[in-house]
Write a protein that holds these residues in place. Structure first.
Motif, PDB file in Angstrom:
ATOM      1  N   GLU A 264       0.185  -4.758   5.232  1.00 35.94           N
ATOM      2  CA  GLU A 264       0.874  -3.903   6.197  1.00 35.94           C
ATOM      3  C   GLU A 264       1.776  -2.899   5.484  1.00 35.94           C
ATOM      4  OE1 GLU A 264       2.169  -2.231   9.757  1.00 35.94           O
ATOM      5  OE2 GLU A 264       0.428  -3.512   9.307  1.00 35.94           O
TER       6      GLU A 264
ATOM      7  N   LYS B  67      -0.415  -0.146   4.315  1.00 34.65           N
ATOM      8  CA  LYS B  67      -0.812   0.678   5.457  1.00 34.65           C
ATOM      9  C   LYS B  67       0.314   1.616   5.863  1.00 34.65           C
ATOM     10  CE  LYS B  67      -2.046   0.331  10.354  1.00 34.65           C
ATOM     11  NZ  LYS B  67      -0.800   0.996  10.790  1.00 34.65           N
TER      12      LYS B  67
ATOM     13  N   SER C 210       0.147   5.642   5.948  1.00 34.82           N
ATOM     14  CA  SER C 210       0.445   6.382   7.183  1.00 34.82           C
ATOM     15  C   SER C 210       1.554   7.396   6.946  1.00 34.82           C
ATOM     16  CB  SER C 210       0.861   5.406   8.290  1.00 34.82           C
ATOM     17  OG  SER C 210      -0.193   4.540   8.619  1.00 34.82           O
TER      18      SER C 210
END
Length: 687
Positions: free
Chosen positions: A320, A323, A327
């Motif tokens: 995460e 990620k 992003s």
């Protein structure tokens, strides 16, 4: 007497017989003590006249106080505080000035508790004064970090409300419940605003920005001295940390993590650890952690007592974390792209108010909160600038239009073309509203220009009936505006400008109308002039023109009456009827019960262009009286259309006559003979 003696001894021990204060006043103390390693906060009240202590204490990480009501007894060079059952709780010694009390917690047997360390409480202000000082801090309109630190320190040592005067307790409790949350909300907003507006152009600017941010996000700048139980403080600190990191990233000057030397201590300040709390402990948002940094962090936390928990958290959360970093990188690229777009209406419209496409956000699995952080609110200044440019472009476009290029009734529809559907986006909705306002302004301006031209023409026009007739009664004319109609305010303004000219023209025109109708020969059949047609709707309907319209109506009514009277008299003369016949009546037959006045039959026929005459033949006893009706001639018809009846007196009367038989006719009777007279007199239906 024993109580007084005991109080005197206690006063002497405490140093209160110095005349500094009245023996009846309460004294307040505060401090801390340690038992079994747990820090406990103390707030005491000493009531001199009763030699009694109200002892309040609570754990530093707790919220509620415990309390003891103890009575002081002198023992040796100090005091022992007992409860009402005689159980000893505290042993005290005093400083000569009475400003400090040194104490030990005691067992049931009066021995010092081994698990509790000696402590000191110091003289302090009354609880009411301390609360008033806190309220002064909490009332700051634009609180700084310094103000917040001072307020937090007082809140962390908030005294027990029970030590306030009884009648103040409820009011102060309510006031605190309202003032504290409002203060911290103002502080978070003000501090965020300062960080947003802080310059970042130079390295010194950026260093000061980081220092200011770090100074304001420590646990000590919270009402409870901890982020664990204060989610609002924790979220605000995270928000400010991320804000500064994002601003520095935009300047290619990345934020550095806090020194790792104090990492374990910072982690241990949390009762529970998650990614957000770890961000605060590290001092760097996870969007800026790469693999090398995270591996180094894993090595550092091995020395912490929470190592196992943190390692498990990082192991589970690292996908995460990666990620979030991807992003953030993609969103920063998109933000740069949006910033590079030109400041135009087309850009603002096509990017939906300088926002990313929802499909792109779904494809990249971007949450709303992450989008708002990197693109949403961060582009607000650029959006505002672009919105202003778009509004100017819209306004400039309407400024170039004319009624020939853009009919006023189509002005608002232009906004639908320019901006498309504005729903669901506040910025586009504002732009759409600005466009409709510009469209309305264009319509107003166009009307004002047209009406100003009309005002000038009216002022130059003759103030006569003809001037009114050829200038729409000096009223506004909207025929050139394609169906658009002015606002009430513009109508009022127009009327105000021409009211004088209109009133003068109406006054003159009214007199002209009256003279024109009076001068008409009622028997002359000529086409009516415009002034004689003013009673037939030739004038606009408006309250200001009512005097003129009424004069026209009255003139037309009077002229019609005069014409009918003159035509009637002329028809009677032409009828050849004797005076007695003219004054008499005529029936449709001798058996009819009543007749119609002869003059009504003659005059009614004349109004219908039907000639009614009463020729006679023979003399004396052989004379005959006739009534002849001649219809209007038809084009191309050579022979007159006539019907002649023989008429005779009824019962020898000289004034009452009746139709008897048809003597001659060139046409057939158009209907029953009984209806002919009523038809001529216009008292019945004529076919």
């Amino acid at each position: 007497m024993q109580i007084f003696a005991r109080a005197v001894a206690i006063f002497a021990i405490l140093g209160y017989l110095t005349g500094e204060t009245e023996a009846s006043e309460s004294k307040f103390y505060r401090g801390t003590h340690l038992c079994n390693g747990a820090l406990t906060l103390d707030d005491w009240e000493f009531i001199s006249r009763e030699a009694r202590f109200n002892v309040f204490f609570r754990r530093a990480d707790g919220l509620s106080f415990q309390s003891l009501e103890l009575t002081a007894q002198s023992m040796g060079d100090g005091l022992v505080l007992f409860d009402e059952r005689g159980r000893p709780w505290l042993a005290l010694r005093t400083q000569p000035d009475g400003e400090r009390l040194h104490g030990r917690w005691l067992t049931y047997q009066g021995k010092p508790q081994s698990e509790c360390e000696p402590f000191t409480v110091e003289r302090t202000k009354s609880v009411k004064e301390r609360m008033d000082d806190l309220f002064a801090l909490l009332g700051a309109a634009d609180p700084t970090v310094g103000t917040a630190r001072a307020a937090a320190a007082e809140q962390q040592r908030l005294p027990p409300i029970a030590l306030l005067p009884e009648l103040d307790q409820q009011a102060y409790r309510q006031r605190y419940a309202e003032a504290a949350p409002a203060f911290w909300k103002r502080f978070y907003e003000a501090e965020r605003k300062r960080l947003v507006e802080h310059p970042v152009e130079t390295s010194e600017d950026r260093m000061r920005l980081v220092a200011q941010m770090r100074d304001g996000i420590g646990a000590e700048v919270t009402s409870q001295g901890s982020f664990d139980q204060d989610s609002a403080a924790r979220q605000s600190a995270l928000d400010r940390l991320r804000l500064v990191a994002d601003r520095l990233a935009d300047r290619n000057s990345p934020l550095q993590a806090r020194p790792m030397d104090g990492l374990c201590e910072r982690i241990s300040g949390f009762n529970y650890i998650d990614t957000d709390r770890l961000e605060l402990a590290v001092g760097l948002p996870v969007e800026y952690w790469d693999r090398g940094f995270t591996e180094g962090l894993l090595g550092r936390v091995q020395a912490c007592k929470e190592a196992r928990t943190v390692v498990h958290l990082l192991t589970q959360s690292y996908p995460e974390i990666e990620k979030r970093a991807r992003s953030a990188s993609w969103l920063r690229e998109q933000r740069k792209r949006l910033l590079a777009l030109p400041l135009t209406l087309a850009t603002f419209r096509d990017t939906n108010g300088l926002h990313l496409n929802q499909e792109d956000l779904r494809r990249n699995d971007i949450s709303r909160s992450v989008y708002e952080r990197f693109v949403g609110s961060s582009l607000d200044p650029r959006r505002a600038e672009m919105e202003r440019a778009a509004v100017r472009e819209v306004e400039d476009g309407f400024a170039r239009e004319t009624p020939a290029s853009l009919p006023p009734t189509e002005a608002r529809a232009r906004c639908q073309t320019l901006i498309n559907r504005p729903w669901g986006n506040d910025a586009l909705a504002r732009l759409f509203n600005a466009c409709t306002a510009a469209a309305d302004g264009y319509v107003e301006r166009t009307m004002r220009q047209a009406f100003q031209t009309q005002v000038e023409r009216i002022e130059a026009a003759p103030k006569t009936f003809e001037g009114l007739r050829t200038h729409n009664g000096f009223l506004m004319d909207t025929t050139d505006l394609g169906g658009a109609y002015p606002s009430p305010a513009l109508v009022a303004e127009f009327n105000g400008k021409v009211s004088g000219a209109r009133a003068e023209a109406i006054r003159v025109a009214k007199a002209e109308v009256e003279r024109a109708f009076a001068a008409v020969d009622p028997l002359v059949e000529t086409p009516d002039s415009p002034i004689l047609q003013c009673g037939r709707g030739a004038m606009p309907s408006d309250v200001t023109l009512r005097p003129l319209v009424e004069a026209c109506s009255e003139g037309a009514r009077a002229l019609n009456a005069r014409r009918e009277a003159a035509q009637c008299e002329q028809a009677l003369k032409a009828s050849g009827a004797t005076d007695s016949l003219r004054a008499g009546t005529i029936r449709s037959s001798a058996t009819a019960k009543s007749g119609l006045p002869v003059h009504k039959v003659v005059c009614g026929g004349a109004r219908q262009k039907v000639s009614v005459t009463f020729p006679a033949s023979g003399m004396l006893w052989w004379s005959k009286q006739f009534m002849e009706v001649r219809l209007p001639d038809n084009a191309g018809q050579l022979e007159p259309r006539t019907i002649r009846w023989l008429i005779e007196p009824v019962a020898g009367s000289n004034t009452d006559w009746a139709l008897t038989k048809i003597e001659t006719k060139t046409i057939d009777l158009p209907g029953p003979q009984e209806a002919v007279l009523s038809c001529l007199a216009q008292e019945g239906f004529c076919q």
